[in-house]
Write an enzyme that holds these catalytic residues in place. Structure first.
Site, mmCIF file in Angstrom:
data_model
loop_
_atom_site.group_PDB
_atom_site.id
_atom_site.type_symbol
_atom_site.label_atom_id
_atom_site.label_comp_id
_atom_site.label_asym_id
_atom_site.label_seq_id
_atom_site.Cartn_x
_atom_site.Cartn_y
_atom_site.Cartn_z
ATOM 1 N N ARG A 166 20.229 55.343 -4.594
ATOM 2 C CA ARG A 166 21.481 55.545 -5.334
ATOM 3 C C ARG A 166 21.959 54.188 -5.854
ATOM 4 N NH1 ARG A 166 27.150 55.372 -3.097
ATOM 5 N NH2 ARG A 166 28.440 56.327 -4.690
ATOM 6 N N GLU B 184 26.927 57.348 1.390
ATOM 7 C CA GLU B 184 27.085 56.034 2.018
ATOM 8 C C GLU B 184 27.421 56.231 3.483
ATOM 9 O OE1 GLU B 184 29.898 53.233 0.373
ATOM 10 O OE2 GLU B 184 29.265 53.686 -1.682
ATOM 11 N N GLU C 114 34.227 57.058 -5.021
ATOM 12 C CA GLU C 114 35.460 56.790 -4.280
ATOM 13 C C GLU C 114 36.681 56.569 -5.172
ATOM 14 O OE1 GLU C 114 34.843 53.649 -1.454
ATOM 15 O OE2 GLU C 114 33.078 54.570 -0.572
ATOM 16 N N HIS D 8 31.263 52.760 -10.391
ATOM 17 C CA HIS D 8 31.518 52.230 -9.043
ATOM 18 C C HIS D 8 32.379 50.981 -9.209
ATOM 19 C CE1 HIS D 8 29.846 52.073 -4.697
ATOM 20 N NE2 HIS D 8 30.787 51.150 -4.778
ATOM 21 N N TYR E 38 32.672 56.248 6.971
ATOM 22 C CA TYR E 38 32.571 55.035 7.790
ATOM 23 C C TYR E 38 33.310 55.162 9.114
ATOM 24 C CZ TYR E 38 30.379 52.776 3.844
ATOM 25 O OH TYR E 38 29.493 52.464 2.846
ATOM 26 N N ASN F 57 31.037 59.549 1.487
ATOM 27 C CA ASN F 57 30.935 58.215 2.063
ATOM 28 C C ASN F 57 31.765 58.219 3.329
ATOM 29 O OD1 ASN F 57 29.542 57.671 -0.240
ATOM 30 N ND2 ASN F 57 31.005 56.189 -1.076
HETATM 31 O O1 IFM Z 1 30.874 48.189 -0.143
HETATM 32 C C1 IFM Z 1 31.615 49.371 -0.167
HETATM 33 C C2 IFM Z 1 31.163 50.260 -1.295
HETATM 34 O O2 IFM Z 1 31.228 49.626 -2.515
HETATM 35 C C3 IFM Z 1 32.016 51.503 -1.349
HETATM 36 N N1 IFM Z 1 32.108 52.140 -0.066
HETATM 37 C C4 IFM Z 1 32.399 51.329 1.076
HETATM 38 C C5 IFM Z 1 31.486 50.125 1.122
HETATM 39 C C6 IFM Z 1 31.817 49.253 2.357
HETATM 40 O O3 IFM Z 1 33.128 48.805 2.297
#
Ligand code: IFM
Length: 435
Positions: free
Chosen positions: A75, A340, A160, A119, A276, A274
């Site tokens: 990606r 992500e 995002e 992005h 985290y 995405n």
């Molecule tokens: O680096 C970023 C990415 O550009 C978008 N999602 C989160 C990642 C980590 O912060």
């Protein structure tokens, strides 16, 4: 042993401004991130994306690394100011040529390209507070599709949009650096409009699979505080994309700040996730709230449990499981892909190697969570690790290393970390040795 479905896709992700460099080459125009990163005080230590990982020149080497890892998909994002400097008018053929070469190189190595159109590197001449930016985006989408559509199967409009709107225009921690709650909501509205118009442009060209990537985060706490934050972070974007309308409670909240004009929605074929970490929230009358969540006064963000990553983010794979199951329950019918997931740690080269056991543990825990969700019915199609390379981590500069591959920022040398070797084995066996 946890085996994934046979057709499961393993890959990695990057983004243009974070890795490409070559910001003045072949007719590329400036982006809001060029302006922002060159503004003193905006990015730690004045780092910029001017050189980044020099992927623009080293893409062949990077694709060879991907092939060596056995990646099945990659990606990447397309830099709008490279393809259409100024953000309007005809395409810059030299800019498109770069992505053309990249896609051919990927295909030659059997790696499926997944293209994200936006992005965060908006042409510096444009602004998401302007409704017309959405129209410009659709024109740009058509230009990119026109060149790459014959070889790229999966298209993502935006990455995002919450971050673009609320960090770019709410807190101003990201480009273009505006701190204004009303502007954040207007930008979010226009980004969603751009997404819808972009979907139409891609479909008009004949795109097979169109998606949107959202950063989604489960909320932990009492519903009296989590509902609002979940609305602003998650449902404000999920509902338009997957239900064709804004959530009523979020609309009522936005009305306290600004008026929105007629919204536009288009369905998608795939949702990019995405993930985290989670948000832990509590009621606290003394809390000023969070600038990135306008109107969150009286809500406090609690510290992470356990040892966080270098970003300060809690490591909580169960959050991914909960998120996948919630999407499966609340938004049925749309296939999911993790576009992500990954972590930053202060990795260093030791005797020619980069041992990163914490990243292996992080990924293993999240792969297990994803596997469990699939077992329990989540329509998860693939998993793209963030990130292929250490790269420019926005306002934190080059200090945060998310890569499977270590990048020496002086030499620009690539060195696979232990996690890259481990990931190669996961892909080869399509699963985890552990349970
Ligand atoms: O680096 C970023 C990415 O550009 C978008 N999602 C989160 C990642 C980590 O912060």
């Amino acid at each position: 042993m946890r085996r994934f479905p046979d057709e499961f896709i393993w890959g990695a992700a990057t983004a243009s401004y974070q890795i490409e460099g070559a910001v003045h080459e072949d007719g590329r125009g400036p982006s809001i991130w060029d302006v922002f990163s060159h503004t003193p005080g905006k990015v730690v230590d004045g780092h910029t994306g001017d050189v980044a990982c020099d992927h623009y020149h080293r893409y062949r080497e990077d694709v060879a690394i991907m092939a060596d890892l056995g990646l099945q998909a990659y990606r990447f994002s397309v830099a709008w100011p490279r393809v259409q400097p100024g953000g309007s008018g005809p395409a810059n053929p030299a800019g498109l040529d770069f992505y053309d070469r990249l896609v051919d190189e990927l295909l030659a190595r059997g790696i499926a390209p997944i293209a994200t159109l936006y992005h965060w590197d908006l042409p510096a001449e444009l602004d998401w507070r302007d409704r017309a930016t959405a129209d410009r985006f659709a024109e740009y989408a058509a230009l990119v599709y026109g060149r790459l559509g014959d070889r790229v199967g999966t298209w993502t409009t935006l990455n995002e949009p919450w971050v673009s709107a609320f960090v770019g225009y709410g807190s101003g921690r990201h480009a273009p650096g505006i701190a204004d709650p009303a502007a954040a909501f207007t930008a979010a509205h226009h980004l969603l409009r751009a997404h819808a118009l972009g979907v139409r442009a891609l479909r008009a060209g004949g795109a097979r699979e169109v998606s949107l990537t959202l950063n989604l985060s489960p909320m932990i706490g009492d519903p009296s505080v989590t509902t609002l934050i979940d609305g602003l972070a998650n449902r404000l974007f999920l509902d338009p994309a997957l239900r064709g309308g804004y959530p009523e409670d979020v609309l009522a909240h936005i009305a306290k700040f600004t008026d929105l004009d007629e919204p536009l929605f288009e369905p998608i074929d795939l949702l990019g996730i995405n993930y985290y970490t989670v948000n832990r929230l509590a009621a606290d009358p003394a809390s000023p709230g969070h600038l990135e969540y306008p109107g969150s006064e009286g809500i406090a963000w609690l510290p992470p449990h356990g040892e966080p990553t270098e970003m300060g983010w809690e490591v909580i794979p169960s959050g991914l499981y909960d998120l996948l199951m919630r999407l499966t329950r609340d938004y049925p019918g749309t296939p999911l892909m993790i576009t992500e997931n990954g972590c930053a740690y202060p990795d260093t080269i030791q005797n020619g190697q980069v041992p990163d056991p914490a990243r292996i543990a992080y990924l293993e825990g999240h792969f297990q969570a994803a596997h469990q969700a699939i077992t329990d019915g989540a329509p998860l199609r693939g998993y793209l690790v963030w990130s292929l390379l250490d790269n420019f981590e926005w306002a934190r500069g080059y200090h945060k290393r998310f890569g499977l591959i270590h990048v020496g920022y002086d030499s620009l040398e690539r060195l696979p970390k232990s996690s890259a070797h481990w990931y190669r084995e996961v892909i080869a066996r399509n699963g985890l040795a552990s349970n």
